[in-house]
Design a protein around this motif. Structure first.
Motif, PDB file in Angstrom:
ATOM      1  N   MET A  26       0.755  -1.187   0.060  1.00  0.00           N
ATOM      2  CA  MET A  26       0.111  -0.086  -0.007  1.00  0.00           C
ATOM      3  C   MET A  26       0.892   1.333  -0.140  1.00  0.00           C
ATOM      4  N   LEU A  27       2.097   1.174   0.808  1.00  0.00           N
ATOM      5  CA  LEU A  27       2.793   2.239   0.970  1.00  0.00           C
ATOM      6  C   LEU A  27       3.418   2.594  -0.509  1.00  0.00           C
ATOM      7  N   THR A  41      -0.652   5.188   5.834  1.00  0.00           N
ATOM      8  CA  THR A  41      -0.727   3.742   5.483  1.00  0.00           C
ATOM      9  C   THR A  41      -1.203   2.967   6.839  1.00  0.00           C
ATOM     10  N   THR A 100      -4.587   0.866   6.998  1.00  0.00           N
ATOM     11  CA  THR A 100      -4.518  -0.803   7.025  1.00  0.00           C
ATOM     12  C   THR A 100      -5.315  -1.194   8.602  1.00  0.00           C
TER      13      THR A 100
END
Ligand code: PHE
Length: 443
Positions: free
Chosen positions: A59-60, A250, A254
């Motif tokens: 995701m980052l 992030t 999450t």
């Protein structure tokens, strides 16, 4: 002159939009039934472990790619590196078409259930009856498709509103509301007589159930649920300004996503056991068990429609991010207007969704690789396209963009990023190897 690129209005707005994309049917509809099928707690632990190592890292990477390029996924890879890399963006766009087509069918179910719950199916709904209501509905050749059209139209309407006034505005209202309702339902579910068995099932791991298929399901679910591997987060990242702290955003996204999945499991699995359903029931689990919970609770006639309103909303804020991937691409690369792009691509996805819906009823017998069309689209996207996209996104950042990525992650040294080296290590080695291994062993 082109108008300047839109921006998220605030950090909270961006996080809620990203979490709005992540939190969706994947958490509330898919996660509980997958956990039910793959041994409960063992699945939960594997899923969490994968989400907080590989998932969070990918995701980052996506936020970074998006913000560095300020472009749609294909354009971003072309701008940052070129060569064959834009193919990764192309795969993402393809995944968006595949996912939104069946996702919108289920989104339609949620809309239909709002009406059903308001018109009193609940009143004397025993478990069997509620099961029948569900299968009769999804097997019908016409009604689910009308609701699928309605859901797609809502999605298109939000996307036409744009980033700040469409997506961000809605996510800011809807996500907190969802959280509150889940907590209320949790109170009801956990106090049902017989709930304890479900809690045990969900929290006491039985690792003998963790085979390759369960690993594959947990990984696919981590990707699907976090909205990663297909460019949704690249797209959302492309509307960020330079100063935002990406690593903490992030972590927020999450954590919100996994905690909603966890809570959804805690709402649904105890109810499954309390009412004697089979945790193995598959896609009907949420649509059958939750109404049973409501039917047995004081005020259920109010909470039931409300729950499906919120499920619809969770689905909508995710669907919007899927459509936005394609729309951003058409706007950035092809110069199409937002409105035309949204209607055009939404219409195509709607059409692909029709056979998916029919495959649950009249077209049950048509299969692709042994799966019905609906299941095939789900499998193709979550089990293949997203993990594959994840491998390439991690490899790209780890090996071809690492220095600039570190600079982007900390906004040029402005933010602390203490685990930068661990993250890089995951991108370079762990994520690509682990995903490849799980993919291959799952086939
Ligand atoms: N994360 C969404 C959900 O859990 C689905 C989704 C997948 C959205 C991929 C965008 C991209 O429901």
């Amino acid at each position: 002159m082109l108008a300047p690129r839109e921006h998220w209005g605030s950090r909270v707005g961006f996080i809620l939009a990203a979490a709005g994309s992540a939190v969706g049917l994947g958490n509330i509809w898919k996660f509980p039934y997958l956990a039910g099928q793959h041994g409960g707690a063992a699945f939960l632990i594997t899923y969490l472990a994968l989400a907080f190592t590989i998932g969070i890292s990918v995701m980052l990477c996506e936020f970074i790619i998006g913000r560095a390029a300020r472009k749609d996924p294909i354009g971003a890879f072309a701008k940052l590196k070129g060569g064959l890399w834009p193919i990764v963006g192309f795969m993402g766009i393809a995944a968006a078409f595949v996912i939104l087509s069946f996702y919108s069918v289920v989104g339609g179910w949620t809309l239909a259930y709002i009406l059903k719950m308001m018109t009193g199916v609940l009143v004397n709904g025993t478990s069997q009856e509620l099961g029948k209501v569900f299968s009769n509905f999804i097997e019908n050749p016409v009604r689910p498709i009308i609701f699928h059209a309605a859901f797609m139209t809502l999605t298109i309407a939000v996307v036409i509103g744009g980033i700040g006034r469409g997506i961000e505005r809605w996510c800011k209202i809807l996500l907190p509301a969802l959280f509150v309702i889940i907590l209320i339902l949790l109170g009801r579910s956990l106090t049902l007589p017989g709930a304890m068995k479900g809690i045990e099932y969900f929290l006491q791991p039985d690792f003998s159930k963790m085979n390759a298929a369960a690993f594959n399901a947990a990984l696919s679910q981590a990707f699907f649920s976090l909205s990663i591997g297909m460019g949704a987060m690249i797209t959302y990242g492309s509307y960020l300004d330079r100063t935002m702290n990406l690593p903490t955003s992030t972590i927020w996204t999450t954590s919100l996503d996994t905690s909603i999945a966890f809570l959804a499991g805690l709402v649904i699995l105890p109810a499954v056991f309390a009412f004697g359903f089979d945790p193995n029931a598959g896609p009907g689990l949420t649509f059958i068990t939750l109404p049973a919970v409501f039917a047995n609770m004081p005020g259920g006639v109010v909470f039931a429609p409300l729950f499906f309103v919120l499920l619809a909303i969770a689905a909508l804020t995710s669907a919007v991010s899927l459509l936005e991937v394609v729309v951003t691409y058409l706007v950035d690369e092809k110069g199409v207007s937002r409105r035309t792009a949204a209607w055009g691509s939404g219409a195509v996805m709607f059409l692909i969704g029709i056979p998916a819906s029919l495959s649950l009823g009249v077209w049950k017998d048509y299969t692709i690789f042994g799966k019905g069309i609906f299941d095939f689209l789900d499998y193709l996207s979550s089990n293949l396209l997203l993990p594959l996209g994840g491998i390439f996104i991690a490899l790209f950042v780890g090996w071809f963009f690492s220095e600039k990525a570190l600079e982007e992650a900390t906004a040029g040294g402005k933010h602390r990023f203490p685990v930068a080296r661990i993250w890089m290590f995951i991108c370079k080695f762990i994520a690509p190897l682990a995903i490849a291994w799980i993919l291959i062993s799952g086939l």
